[in-house]
Design a protein around this motif. Structure first.
Motif, mmCIF file in Angstrom:
data_model
loop_
_atom_site.group_PDB
_atom_site.id
_atom_site.type_symbol
_atom_site.label_atom_id
_atom_site.label_comp_id
_atom_site.label_asym_id
_atom_site.label_seq_id
_atom_site.Cartn_x
_atom_site.Cartn_y
_atom_site.Cartn_z
ATOM 1 N N LEU A 106 26.266 25.964 20.017
ATOM 2 C CA LEU A 106 27.116 25.351 21.037
ATOM 3 C C LEU A 106 26.666 25.744 22.445
ATOM 4 O O LEU A 106 27.269 25.318 23.422
ATOM 5 N N SER A 107 25.596 26.545 22.531
ATOM 6 C CA SER A 107 25.076 26.987 23.830
ATOM 7 C C SER A 107 23.984 26.069 24.354
ATOM 8 O O SER A 107 23.346 26.372 25.351
ATOM 9 N N GLY A 108 23.736 24.962 23.653
ATOM 10 C CA GLY A 108 22.750 23.993 24.109
ATOM 11 C C GLY A 108 21.354 24.201 23.560
ATOM 12 O O GLY A 108 20.459 23.411 23.846
ATOM 13 N N ASP A 109 21.135 25.228 22.764
ATOM 14 C CA ASP A 109 19.818 25.461 22.182
ATOM 15 C C ASP A 109 19.638 24.620 20.924
ATOM 16 O O ASP A 109 20.591 24.146 20.332
ATOM 17 N N GLU A 110 18.406 24.479 20.497
ATOM 18 C CA GLU A 110 18.083 23.664 19.324
ATOM 19 C C GLU A 110 18.309 24.402 18.008
ATOM 20 O O GLU A 110 18.287 23.810 16.957
ATOM 21 N N CYS A 111 18.483 25.728 18.049
ATOM 22 C CA CYS A 111 18.635 26.501 16.818
ATOM 23 C C CYS A 111 20.024 26.280 16.214
ATOM 24 O O CYS A 111 20.967 25.891 16.893
ATOM 25 N N ALA A 112 20.114 26.526 14.922
ATOM 26 C CA ALA A 112 21.386 26.408 14.207
ATOM 27 C C ALA A 112 21.422 27.501 13.140
ATOM 28 O O ALA A 112 20.399 28.111 12.832
ATOM 29 N N ILE A 113 22.602 27.739 12.575
ATOM 30 C CA ILE A 113 22.754 28.725 11.508
ATOM 31 C C ILE A 113 23.275 28.044 10.247
ATOM 32 O O ILE A 113 23.895 26.988 10.312
ATOM 33 N N LYS A 114 22.989 28.662 9.109
ATOM 34 C CA LYS A 114 23.504 28.153 7.833
ATOM 35 C C LYS A 114 24.988 28.492 7.722
ATOM 36 O O LYS A 114 25.420 29.556 8.167
ATOM 37 N N THR A 115 25.735 27.603 7.140
ATOM 38 C CA THR A 115 27.143 27.860 6.832
ATOM 39 C C THR A 115 27.332 27.740 5.324
ATOM 40 O O THR A 115 26.575 27.044 4.649
ATOM 41 N N TYR A 116 28.334 28.434 4.824
ATOM 42 C CA TYR A 116 28.601 28.472 3.382
ATOM 43 C C TYR A 116 30.059 28.123 3.136
ATOM 44 O O TYR A 116 30.935 28.466 3.936
ATOM 45 N N PRO A 117 30.344 27.471 1.992
ATOM 46 C CA PRO A 117 31.748 27.203 1.654
ATOM 47 C C PRO A 117 32.476 28.500 1.290
ATOM 48 O O PRO A 117 31.862 29.459 0.812
ATOM 49 N N VAL A 118 33.776 28.530 1.559
ATOM 50 C CA VAL A 118 34.619 29.679 1.227
ATOM 51 C C VAL A 118 35.861 29.148 0.522
ATOM 52 O O VAL A 118 36.404 28.104 0.897
ATOM 53 N N LYS A 119 36.301 29.864 -0.509
ATOM 54 C CA LYS A 119 37.556 29.504 -1.182
ATOM 55 C C LYS A 119 38.305 30.778 -1.520
ATOM 56 O O LYS A 119 37.717 31.855 -1.648
ATOM 57 N N ILE A 120 39.616 30.641 -1.645
ATOM 58 C CA ILE A 120 40.490 31.752 -2.013
ATOM 59 C C ILE A 120 41.140 31.396 -3.345
ATOM 60 O O ILE A 120 41.719 30.323 -3.483
ATOM 61 N N GLU A 121 41.029 32.310 -4.311
ATOM 62 C CA GLU A 121 41.680 32.122 -5.607
ATOM 63 C C GLU A 121 42.271 33.445 -6.055
ATOM 64 O O GLU A 121 41.553 34.454 -6.116
ATOM 65 N N ASN A 122 43.551 33.434 -6.363
ATOM 66 C CA ASN A 122 44.239 34.624 -6.879
ATOM 67 C C ASN A 122 44.011 35.855 -6.010
ATOM 68 O O ASN A 122 43.796 36.957 -6.518
ATOM 69 N N GLY A 123 44.023 35.665 -4.701
ATOM 70 C CA GLY A 123 43.902 36.777 -3.773
ATOM 71 C C GLY A 123 42.483 37.283 -3.545
ATOM 72 O O GLY A 123 42.276 38.259 -2.834
ATOM 73 N N THR A 124 41.488 36.615 -4.119
ATOM 74 C CA THR A 124 40.094 36.989 -3.932
ATOM 75 C C THR A 124 39.389 35.938 -3.083
ATOM 76 O O THR A 124 39.613 34.745 -3.259
ATOM 77 N N VAL A 125 38.538 36.403 -2.159
ATOM 78 C CA VAL A 125 37.752 35.520 -1.296
ATOM 79 C C VAL A 125 36.396 35.304 -1.959
ATOM 80 O O VAL A 125 35.704 36.274 -2.298
ATOM 81 N N TYR A 126 36.017 34.048 -2.152
ATOM 82 C CA TYR A 126 34.747 33.685 -2.750
ATOM 83 C C TYR A 126 33.894 32.942 -1.729
ATOM 84 O O TYR A 126 34.392 32.117 -0.969
ATOM 85 N N ILE A 127 32.596 33.220 -1.749
ATOM 86 C CA ILE A 127 31.641 32.523 -0.892
ATOM 87 C C ILE A 127 30.708 31.735 -1.796
ATOM 88 O O ILE A 127 30.131 32.278 -2.745
ATOM 89 N N GLY A 128 30.548 30.441 -1.505
ATOM 90 C CA GLY A 128 29.577 29.627 -2.239
ATOM 91 C C GLY A 128 28.184 30.056 -1.847
ATOM 92 O O GLY A 128 27.882 30.176 -0.662
ATOM 93 N N THR A 129 27.328 30.314 -2.815
ATOM 94 C CA THR A 129 26.010 30.861 -2.502
ATOM 95 C C THR A 129 24.985 29.808 -2.120
ATOM 96 O O THR A 129 23.867 30.129 -1.761
ATOM 97 N N THR A 130 25.354 28.533 -2.190
ATOM 98 C CA THR A 130 24.491 27.466 -1.708
ATOM 99 C C THR A 130 24.999 27.034 -0.343
ATOM 100 O O THR A 130 26.153 26.635 -0.210
ATOM 101 N N PRO A 131 24.157 27.140 0.708
ATOM 102 C CA PRO A 131 24.624 26.785 2.057
ATOM 103 C C PRO A 131 25.080 25.335 2.148
ATOM 104 O O PRO A 131 24.536 24.456 1.488
ATOM 105 N N LYS A 132 26.095 25.094 3.000
ATOM 106 C CA LYS A 132 26.542 23.728 3.307
ATOM 107 C C LYS A 132 25.576 23.089 4.285
ATOM 108 O O LYS A 132 25.354 21.902 4.270
ATOM 109 N N SER A 133 25.062 23.891 5.218
ATOM 110 C CA SER A 133 24.166 23.368 6.254
ATOM 111 C C SER A 133 23.049 24.346 6.505
ATOM 112 O O SER A 133 23.060 25.472 6.086
#
Length: 133
Positions: A106-133
């Motif tokens: 968002l600073s105007g540069d061409e670089c970007a970072i990978k993002t990952y899906p996150v879900k909450i189930e039964n009080g545990t935080v899970y991260i999807g290990t395949t990046p969304k972007s």
């Protein structure tokens, strides 16, 4: 008690496991162990994933921990906030900001970072290990 929790969460999580190989969801932490309006580093194999709990928005985000500008593992220690209505993180060293939703710089540069899906189930935080972007 709170200081020991922060000290433990500021270190990369070790010995985490994927719940099952077909789902590719990594059990990162319990909801109550997360730092409110901040981030922690989750180590997954050789990768570092920044996990953010944006309590003001009641939302969870995960991105790569490496800032693409100087290749430092620092985004989990960055400040989170909003630009207009876009959730963002600022690198603590260079102040470059990235969308927590899309990874776009968002600073105007061409670089970007990978993002990952996150879900909450039964009080545990899970991260999807395949990046969304």
């Amino acid at each position: 008690m709170e200081n020991s929790l922060i000290n433990n969460l500021s270190k990369p999580y070790k010995n985490l496991k994927i719940m099952n190989e077909q789902s590719n969801w990594l059990a990162a932490c319990r909801v109550e162990d997360a730092i409110e309006n901040g981030g922690v580093c989750v180590k997954h194999g050789e990768d570092q994933i920044a996990l953010f709990y944006f309590t003001r928005r009641n939302e969870w985000y995960a991105t790569q921990n490496e800032c693409p500008h100087k290749k430092q593992m620092a985004l989990s220690r960055g400040m989170i906030g909003s630009a207009t209505d876009e959730p963002k993180v600022a690198c603590p060293f260079h102040k470059k900001t990235f969308s927590l939703s899309t990874g776009e710089c968002l600073s105007g540069d061409e670089c970007a970072i990978k993002t990952y899906p996150v879900k909450i189930e039964n009080g545990t935080v899970y991260i999807g290990t395949t990046p969304k972007s």
